[in-house]
Design a protein around this motif. Sequence first.
Motif, PDB file in Angstrom:
ATOM      1  N   HIS A   1      -1.812  -1.385  14.184  1.00 42.31           N
ATOM      2  CA  HIS A   1      -3.017  -1.783  13.295  1.00 42.31           C
ATOM      3  C   HIS A   1      -3.493  -3.119  13.313  1.00 42.31           C
ATOM      4  CE1 HIS A   1      -5.580  -1.079   9.986  1.00 42.31           C
ATOM      5  NE2 HIS A   1      -5.024  -2.025   9.078  1.00 42.31           N
TER       6      HIS A   1
ATOM      7  N   GLU B   1       0.904  -1.325   0.189  1.00 37.08           N
ATOM      8  CA  GLU B   1       0.004  -0.027  -0.116  1.00 37.08           C
ATOM      9  C   GLU B   1       0.876   1.425  -0.185  1.00 37.08           C
ATOM     10  OE1 GLU B   1      -0.350   1.991   3.146  1.00 37.08           O
ATOM     11  OE2 GLU B   1       1.516   0.639   3.497  1.00 37.08           O
TER      12      GLU B   1
ATOM     13  N   ARG C   1     -10.393  -8.744   3.064  1.00 40.95           N
ATOM     14  CA  ARG C   1     -10.044  -7.611   2.319  1.00 40.95           C
ATOM     15  C   ARG C   1      -9.552  -7.737   0.895  1.00 40.95           C
ATOM     16  NH1 ARG C   1      -5.333  -5.866   4.863  1.00 40.95           N
ATOM     17  NH2 ARG C   1      -5.378  -8.182   5.451  1.00 40.95           N
TER      18      ARG C   1
ATOM     19  N   ARG D   1       3.575  -4.893  11.355  1.00 44.88           N
ATOM     20  CA  ARG D   1       4.429  -5.602  10.568  1.00 44.88           C
ATOM     21  C   ARG D   1       5.457  -4.627   9.871  1.00 44.88           C
ATOM     22  NH1 ARG D   1       2.529 -10.521   8.619  1.00 44.88           N
ATOM     23  NH2 ARG D   1       0.115 -10.542   8.739  1.00 44.88           N
TER      24      ARG D   1
ATOM     25  N   GLY E   1      -2.286  -7.572   2.137  1.00 45.85           N
ATOM     26  CA  GLY E   1      -3.045  -8.679   1.629  1.00 45.85           C
ATOM     27  C   GLY E   1      -2.413 -10.045   1.951  1.00 45.85           C
ATOM     28  N   ILE E   2      -1.752  -9.888   3.357  1.00 51.61           N
ATOM     29  CA  ILE E   2      -1.113 -11.112   3.807  1.00 51.61           C
ATOM     30  C   ILE E   2      -2.121 -11.698   4.655  1.00 51.61           C
ATOM     31  CG2 ILE E   2       0.438 -12.112   5.183  1.00 51.61           C
ATOM     32  CD1 ILE E   2       2.127  -9.269   4.593  1.00 51.61           C
ATOM     33  N   SER E   3      -2.743 -11.281   5.681  1.00 50.10           N
ATOM     34  CA  SER E   3      -3.700 -11.792   6.559  1.00 50.10           C
ATOM     35  C   SER E   3      -5.314 -11.598   6.163  1.00 50.10           C
ATOM     36  CB  SER E   3      -3.339 -11.304   7.812  1.00 50.10           C
ATOM     37  OG  SER E   3      -4.352 -12.004   8.867  1.00 50.10           O
TER      38      SER E   3
ATOM     39  N   ARG F   1      -6.254 -11.610  17.703  1.00 47.60           N
ATOM     40  CA  ARG F   1      -5.729 -12.902  17.958  1.00 47.60           C
ATOM     41  C   ARG F   1      -5.890 -13.544  19.560  1.00 47.60           C
ATOM     42  NH1 ARG F   1      -1.797 -13.892  12.969  1.00 47.60           N
ATOM     43  NH2 ARG F   1      -2.816 -12.105  11.753  1.00 47.60           N
TER      44      ARG F   1
ATOM     45  N   ASN G   1      -7.348  -7.337  14.584  1.00 45.55           N
ATOM     46  CA  ASN G   1      -7.266  -8.879  14.762  1.00 45.55           C
ATOM     47  C   ASN G   1      -6.593  -9.057  15.975  1.00 45.55           C
ATOM     48  OD1 ASN G   1      -7.534 -11.758  14.634  1.00 45.55           O
ATOM     49  ND2 ASN G   1      -6.555 -11.787  12.546  1.00 45.55           N
TER      50      ASN G   1
HETATM   51  C1  HEM Z   1      -4.033  -5.693   7.735  1.00 44.46           C
HETATM   52  C2  HEM Z   1      -2.765  -1.340   5.809  1.00 44.46           C
HETATM   53  C3  HEM Z   1      -7.372   0.270   6.612  1.00 44.46           C
HETATM   54  C4  HEM Z   1      -8.597  -4.165   8.747  1.00 44.46           C
HETATM   55  C5  HEM Z   1      -3.234  -4.613   7.061  1.00 44.46           C
HETATM   56  C6  HEM Z   1      -1.800  -4.569   6.821  1.00 44.46           C
HETATM   57  C7  HEM Z   1      -1.479  -3.359   6.615  1.00 44.46           C
HETATM   58  C8  HEM Z   1      -2.564  -2.499   6.311  1.00 44.46           C
HETATM   59  C9  HEM Z   1      -0.372  -3.088   5.810  1.00 44.46           C
HETATM   60  C10 HEM Z   1      -0.931  -5.860   6.778  1.00 44.46           C
HETATM   61  C11 HEM Z   1      -1.030  -6.725   5.769  1.00 44.46           C
HETATM   62  C12 HEM Z   1      -1.888  -7.756   6.070  1.00 44.46           C
HETATM   63  O1  HEM Z   1      -1.900  -8.584   7.223  1.00 44.46           O
HETATM   64  O2  HEM Z   1      -2.632  -8.281   4.982  1.00 44.46           O
HETATM   65  C13 HEM Z   1      -3.928  -0.446   5.984  1.00 44.46           C
HETATM   66  C14 HEM Z   1      -4.081   0.902   5.623  1.00 44.46           C
HETATM   67  C15 HEM Z   1      -5.238   1.390   5.679  1.00 44.46           C
HETATM   68  C16 HEM Z   1      -6.064   0.230   6.467  1.00 44.46           C
HETATM   69  C17 HEM Z   1      -2.982   1.614   5.116  1.00 44.46           C
HETATM   70  C18 HEM Z   1      -5.790   2.492   5.217  1.00 44.46           C
HETATM   71  C19 HEM Z   1      -5.669   3.404   4.339  1.00 44.46           C
HETATM   72  C20 HEM Z   1      -8.147  -0.811   7.170  1.00 44.46           C
HETATM   73  C21 HEM Z   1      -9.459  -0.871   7.720  1.00 44.46           C
HETATM   74  C22 HEM Z   1      -9.575  -2.091   8.357  1.00 44.46           C
HETATM   75  C23 HEM Z   1      -8.667  -2.709   8.115  1.00 44.46           C
HETATM   76  C24 HEM Z   1     -10.249   0.595   7.415  1.00 44.46           C
HETATM   77  C25 HEM Z   1     -10.971  -2.445   8.971  1.00 44.46           C
HETATM   78  C26 HEM Z   1     -11.901  -1.418   9.904  1.00 44.46           C
HETATM   79  C27 HEM Z   1      -7.320  -4.904   8.503  1.00 44.46           C
HETATM   80  C28 HEM Z   1      -7.357  -6.169   8.991  1.00 44.46           C
HETATM   81  C29 HEM Z   1      -5.909  -6.506   8.512  1.00 44.46           C
HETATM   82  C30 HEM Z   1      -5.356  -5.612   8.046  1.00 44.46           C
HETATM   83  C31 HEM Z   1      -8.438  -7.045   9.509  1.00 44.46           C
HETATM   84  C32 HEM Z   1      -5.399  -7.985   8.830  1.00 44.46           C
HETATM   85  C33 HEM Z   1      -4.989  -8.268  10.520  1.00 44.46           C
HETATM   86  C34 HEM Z   1      -4.717  -9.595  11.031  1.00 44.46           C
HETATM   87  O3  HEM Z   1      -5.171 -10.429  10.435  1.00 44.46           O
HETATM   88  O4  HEM Z   1      -3.848  -9.591  11.520  1.00 44.46           O
HETATM   89  N1  HEM Z   1      -3.883  -3.314   6.917  1.00 44.46           N
HETATM   90  N2  HEM Z   1      -5.177  -0.928   6.423  1.00 44.46           N
HETATM   91  N3  HEM Z   1      -7.474  -1.823   7.468  1.00 44.46           N
HETATM   92  N4  HEM Z   1      -5.956  -4.613   7.927  1.00 44.46           N
HETATM   93 FE1  HEM Z   1      -5.679  -2.638   7.332  1.00 44.46          FE
END
Ligand code: HEM
Length: 444
Positions: free
Chosen positions: A310, A165, A331, A261, A172-174, A317, A315
């Motif tokens: 974040h 991003e 996502r 991360r 898009g990992i988890s 866990r 999440n």
């Molecule tokens: C994971 C960035 C918005 C929910 C992640 C990851 C990044 C990221 C870098 C780690 C990659 C991964 O584990 O797949 C961002 C950025 C955002 C954004 C830059 C806004 C511009 C959001 C929003 C939500 C969200 C609005 C929900 C309200 C999640 C979830 C994960 C995740 C559920 C996986 C967590 C896990 O399973 O450990 N995001 N995210 N993200 N993000 Fe975001």
Amino acid sequence: TQSTLLSIDNIQGDILVGMKKQKERFVFFHVNNAAEFKSVLKAYTPTNITSASTLVSPASDQPLAFVNIAFSHTGLSTLDINDNLGDSNFVSGQFAGASRLGDDTATWEPTFKGTDIHGVFLIGTDKDEYLETYTGDLKTLFGSSWSVSLTLDAAARPGAEAGHEHFGFLDGISNPAVVGFNNPLPGQTSVPPGIILTGNTGDRTNRPAWAKDGSFMVFRKLKQLVPEFNKWTLDNAIQNRAGNLTIQEGAEFLSARMIGRWKSGAPIDVAPEADDPALGADPNRNNNFDYAHPGSSLASDQTNCPFSAHLRKVNPRADQGNTNTVNHAIRAGTPYGPEVSDDEANSNSTQTDRGLAFVMYQSNIANGFRFQQVNWANTADFPAGKNVTPGIEPIIGQGSPRVASGLDPLDSTKTYTLPNFVVSNGGEYFFVPSISAITDKIAA
Ligand code: HEM
């Protein structure tokens, strides 16, 4: 790992698989003539709307572009579909609940204010040329039965940044694995299909029969202030225990602790001191952590990972005993907007719009997106039962002031008041029907 226990021929592809193409275009539309729109849609759908099975088939069997379609609540009622789908957030629309999300609607794009958007086509492809042909075809076919309200082009970032991003982190990992569709990788949560797909096992809401194999899609246009983010992390650069980080390294370290991360995708719970690109790239290891660390104090302090990071907020866990299979969603967002220019980098200020075309699928918006945003990211004392107040999630969390703790590993009681680096430009809630629901019900 794919199996056929789910009706993957009938489920739109972006939900379970994701289009995962270089380019993605969102064509938001308004229906002007329901009867005409329906008759075109009925003919268009069987050959053009892309299923999950097409997305997992060999590339040689795939079309030049993938197309999915989703409808807002007002879109369905305009098409005279008035059944209760059982989701109150969907019925009110995103704008009505914007302030509860923490959004300032002054920053919303006018098109998203209100409930005028009836639906959206998602077009995924590797070439601009195909985007144009497919969009052109839609315009010709639907003619005056619709108008395009807004088009948003998203795309993978160039070169080595592909898959990352705009702040620079691999995305898009988890995502949860879905029972009956894919087997979990190490550390990945498995959820019943009904957490993602309406009318499937695990979906506890009553739906009309035709709504089976659909999903609710949350769309958000989230603007990212990248030069401002970079400047703030430099100004607040942190130090490791050895005390040997440069300012630049300290800024990377701070930003990794804000996300949970490193930029490579390596989880800081496993690699707390330095990035480990081999770990980040390995799907068998990059999700295999849960903050628990049996026998050590790491689960209850913030040495490895801040409670407010974040990843940990959205999440938790083991912070919830690894028992939560409800507040999950898939996502499928894609970055939009150009790379940061030299001018922007030098002035530490955003001049051109860029961010994340955020897409999230779940069977229940209150349990999925809204829970993660409101009950977790925006809630200062979540995760509960820690020795300090975790504070608000520093990337997407909203609150005034935005105070997070735990970002400095050498002083986890130190708090930070953060400016917004992500600004909501609005969005909408949509229903993504199964392919047969489109032909036999919505467009019938
Ligand atoms: C994971 C960035 C918005 C929910 C992640 C990851 C990044 C990221 C870098 C780690 C990659 C991964 O584990 O797949 C961002 C950025 C955002 C954004 C830059 C806004 C511009 C959001 C929003 C939500 C969200 C609005 C929900 C309200 C999640 C979830 C994960 C995740 C559920 C996986 C967590 C896990 O399973 O450990 N995001 N995210 N993200 N993000 Fe975001």
